[in-house]
Write an enzyme that holds these catalytic residues in place. Sequence first.
Site, PDB file in Angstrom:
ATOM      1  N   HIS A 140       0.828  -1.208   0.000  1.00 62.37           N
ATOM      2  CA  HIS A 140       0.000   0.000   0.000  1.00 62.37           C
ATOM      3  C   HIS A 140       0.859   1.253   0.000  1.00 62.37           C
ATOM      4  O   HIS A 140       1.498   1.588   0.996  1.00 62.37           O
ATOM      5  CB  HIS A 140      -0.933  -0.029   1.225  1.00 62.37           C
ATOM      6  N   GLU A 152       2.924   0.470   3.346  1.00 63.75           N
ATOM      7  CA  GLU A 152       2.405  -0.537   4.272  1.00 63.75           C
ATOM      8  C   GLU A 152       2.444  -1.893   3.571  1.00 63.75           C
ATOM      9  O   GLU A 152       1.910  -2.036   2.462  1.00 63.75           O
ATOM     10  CB  GLU A 152       0.973  -0.205   4.675  1.00 63.75           C
TER      11      GLU A 152
HETATM   12  N1  LIG Z   1      -5.397   7.744  -5.165  1.00 67.90           N
HETATM   13  C1  LIG Z   1      -4.913   7.521  -3.954  1.00 67.90           C
HETATM   14  O1  LIG Z   1      -4.599   8.450  -3.187  1.00 67.90           O
HETATM   15  C2  LIG Z   1      -4.677   6.108  -3.498  1.00 67.90           C
HETATM   16  C3  LIG Z   1      -3.825   5.864  -2.412  1.00 67.90           C
HETATM   17  C4  LIG Z   1      -3.563   4.559  -2.026  1.00 67.90           C
HETATM   18  C5  LIG Z   1      -4.164   3.508  -2.688  1.00 67.90           C
HETATM   19  N2  LIG Z   1      -5.025   3.765  -3.733  1.00 67.90           N
HETATM   20  C6  LIG Z   1      -5.610   2.603  -4.416  1.00 67.90           C
HETATM   21  O2  LIG Z   1      -4.913   2.419  -5.638  1.00 67.90           O
HETATM   22  C7  LIG Z   1      -5.800   1.899  -6.639  1.00 67.90           C
HETATM   23  C8  LIG Z   1      -5.803   2.805  -7.849  1.00 67.90           C
HETATM   24  O3  LIG Z   1      -6.183   4.090  -7.470  1.00 67.90           O
HETATM   25  P1  LIG Z   1      -5.894   5.361  -8.396  1.00 67.90           P
HETATM   26  O4  LIG Z   1      -6.178   6.560  -7.561  1.00 67.90           O
HETATM   27  O5  LIG Z   1      -4.557   5.232  -9.031  1.00 67.90           O
HETATM   28  O6  LIG Z   1      -7.028   5.186  -9.498  1.00 67.90           O
HETATM   29  P2  LIG Z   1      -7.102   5.853 -10.957  1.00 67.90           P
HETATM   30  O7  LIG Z   1      -8.536   5.920 -11.292  1.00 67.90           O
HETATM   31  O8  LIG Z   1      -6.270   7.084 -11.034  1.00 67.90           O
HETATM   32  O9  LIG Z   1      -6.395   4.748 -11.878  1.00 67.90           O
HETATM   33  C9  LIG Z   1      -6.918   3.469 -12.087  1.00 67.90           C
HETATM   34  C10 LIG Z   1      -6.456   2.998 -13.465  1.00 67.90           C
HETATM   35  O10 LIG Z   1      -6.763   1.619 -13.592  1.00 67.90           O
HETATM   36  C11 LIG Z   1      -7.261   1.382 -14.899  1.00 67.90           C
HETATM   37  N3  LIG Z   1      -8.044   0.162 -14.836  1.00 67.90           N
HETATM   38  C12 LIG Z   1      -9.269  -0.015 -14.274  1.00 67.90           C
HETATM   39  N4  LIG Z   1      -9.621  -1.315 -14.355  1.00 67.90           N
HETATM   40  C13 LIG Z   1      -8.605  -1.963 -14.973  1.00 67.90           C
HETATM   41  C14 LIG Z   1      -8.368  -3.324 -15.337  1.00 67.90           C
HETATM   42  N5  LIG Z   1      -9.254  -4.267 -15.047  1.00 67.90           N
HETATM   43  N6  LIG Z   1      -7.205  -3.630 -15.940  1.00 67.90           N
HETATM   44  C15 LIG Z   1      -6.287  -2.693 -16.221  1.00 67.90           C
HETATM   45  N7  LIG Z   1      -6.467  -1.383 -15.918  1.00 67.90           N
HETATM   46  C16 LIG Z   1      -7.595  -1.029 -15.290  1.00 67.90           C
HETATM   47  C17 LIG Z   1      -8.029   2.620 -15.261  1.00 67.90           C
HETATM   48  O11 LIG Z   1      -8.158   2.768 -16.635  1.00 67.90           O
HETATM   49  C18 LIG Z   1      -7.162   3.715 -14.621  1.00 67.90           C
HETATM   50  O12 LIG Z   1      -6.192   4.196 -15.516  1.00 67.90           O
HETATM   51  C19 LIG Z   1      -7.145   1.732  -5.949  1.00 67.90           C
HETATM   52  O13 LIG Z   1      -7.234   0.422  -5.454  1.00 67.90           O
HETATM   53  C20 LIG Z   1      -7.066   2.733  -4.813  1.00 67.90           C
HETATM   54  O14 LIG Z   1      -7.898   2.395  -3.732  1.00 67.90           O
HETATM   55  C21 LIG Z   1      -5.289   5.025  -4.153  1.00 67.90           C
END
Ligand SMILES: NC(=O)c1ccc[n+]([C@@H]2O[C@H](COP(=O)([O-])OP(=O)(O)OC[C@H]3O[C@@H](n4cnc5c(N)ncnc54)[C@H](O)[C@@H]3O)[C@@H](O)[C@H]2O)c1
Length: 495
Positions: A140, A152
Amino acid sequence: MAPLTIGVVGAGTMGRGIAQLAAQAGIAVLLLDTAPGAVEAAREAITADADKLASRGRLSPERAAAVAGLVRPAATLLDLAPCGLVVEAIVEDLAVKQALFQALEGVLTPEAVLATNTSSLSVAALAAVCQRPQRVAGLHFFNPVPLMKLVEIIEGPATSPEVIAFLTALTRQFGHQPVAAKDMPGFIVNHAGRAYGPEALRIVSEGVAEFATVDAIMRDAAGFRMGPFELFDLIGLDVSRRVMQSIYDQFHQEPRFRPVPLVAQRVAAGLLGRKSGKGFVTSPASPAPVAAKPDRPVWVSGAEPEMASPLIAALEKAGVVVEHGSEPSPQAVILLTPLGEDTTSAVLRLGLDPARTLSVDMLFPEARRYTLMPSPATSEPWGASALAALAATGQPVSLIHDGTGFVAQRIVAQIVSIGCEIAQQRIATPADIDLAVRLGLGYPHGPFALGDRIGPRRVLRILQAMHAATGDPCYRPSAWLRRRAMLGLPLAAPD
Ligand SMILES: NC(=O)c1ccc[n+]([C@@H]2O[C@H](COP(=O)([O-])OP(=O)(O)OC[C@H]3O[C@@H](n4cnc5c(N)ncnc54)[C@H](O)[C@@H]3O)[C@@H](O)[C@H]2O)c1
């Protein structure tokens, strides 16, 4: 052994950061995303960010130049076959992530590790559909990934120790700081963060103080870089609301995590913070009432000698007349320095005159702001005299309404108690909790260091007094805290 190639699935905010971090450490990355153009956009952003870091001297020019070549696009899952590790950072949806991991198991070698960057889903639920759940773990990261040094590492019920050791070493190779956590809602950071904002919201909901006043007290008295409401405005209240609700639900309505109704109303009204241009802190705190010159002597109750003496010293240094008798003279304004109590309870318990009594929060003797709290029975002229006496010290004074535990006392006591609960539940060690809270939440100290500075017994007294006065189970002290406070041990003491 072939050099490690890391697959990153999802090239959004987090995926591109993870890919960048690995490439900056000299590791080859294959980046995959289902959205057309997403990988190319991510690669451009990664190269630009690495160049920016290099221009600021935070990354060597050689490393920055190599980044573009190390992050290569993957067209399909099959392209990820050579990866020893795949990190998913796709949409936060359990079924979609499960389907991805199942498909990946069909492509990767049996030794490959599958890591999820999920913030709120269970690693166990994700691993449960896999053939090799021992190869599945949480990794994480925090946003922005290259700058937020904390990672994490989440151990699911089936994760093998070898996988945890591999991810820990890799995180260090990235130049980041690993902390180990069990697979429980919120892991460490989002669990430990359930005190600062939520308790501040309770304070405002109870009508004790306004938003900007709470922020000013937490910055100037308790030493936090940002007040809780500034932080809500920065993160976005819609995002914070989802986290608050999710942790509350996942811990089966644990009262410590209970959200307040105010949040849903503000989200509905679009008051999300910076992203919507309107949030909590639109105006500075109401100016402190103008204080006249001190006009009466002050008598400070000795009921809490360690809290009273720095206050007496500061008042005397400022030229305020302080009475030292065992009882106040009829002319004296009375100041109390209670722990966890409201002024009403403290003044009645001590048998003093409610009309001329107020309380001052002296939990942090080095505070750069006083918090002054009358009771509903305090009469106006006596309140003004107390304000004048404190203002004579040159420190700003925040006037709040009567409430248990002032502002700073109750917020820090909850931070310590919730941190202790994380250790009690064996989710993480005290050292890792403190590190995660400092790096992930930016607090000046983690809950254990904070509690030991204040004194575990004092923290326990604040919570016990609040619990007794309100009957609210959200203030029941963590058993970890209670035992160590009673035994006179530091909070980090193991058992
Ligand atoms: N944004 C934050 O601050 C943060 C912090 C820690 C963890 N996270 C976690 O990280 C993950 C991603 O978050 P994010 O903010 O980067 O999201 P985001 O929406 O910016 O990016 C997600 C990407 O995944 C792609 N995607 C979706 N389904 C897919 C699939 N089946 N195969 C391939 N690509 C796919 C989308 O097209 C998109 O480009 C989530 O699980 C979120 O909970 C986010």
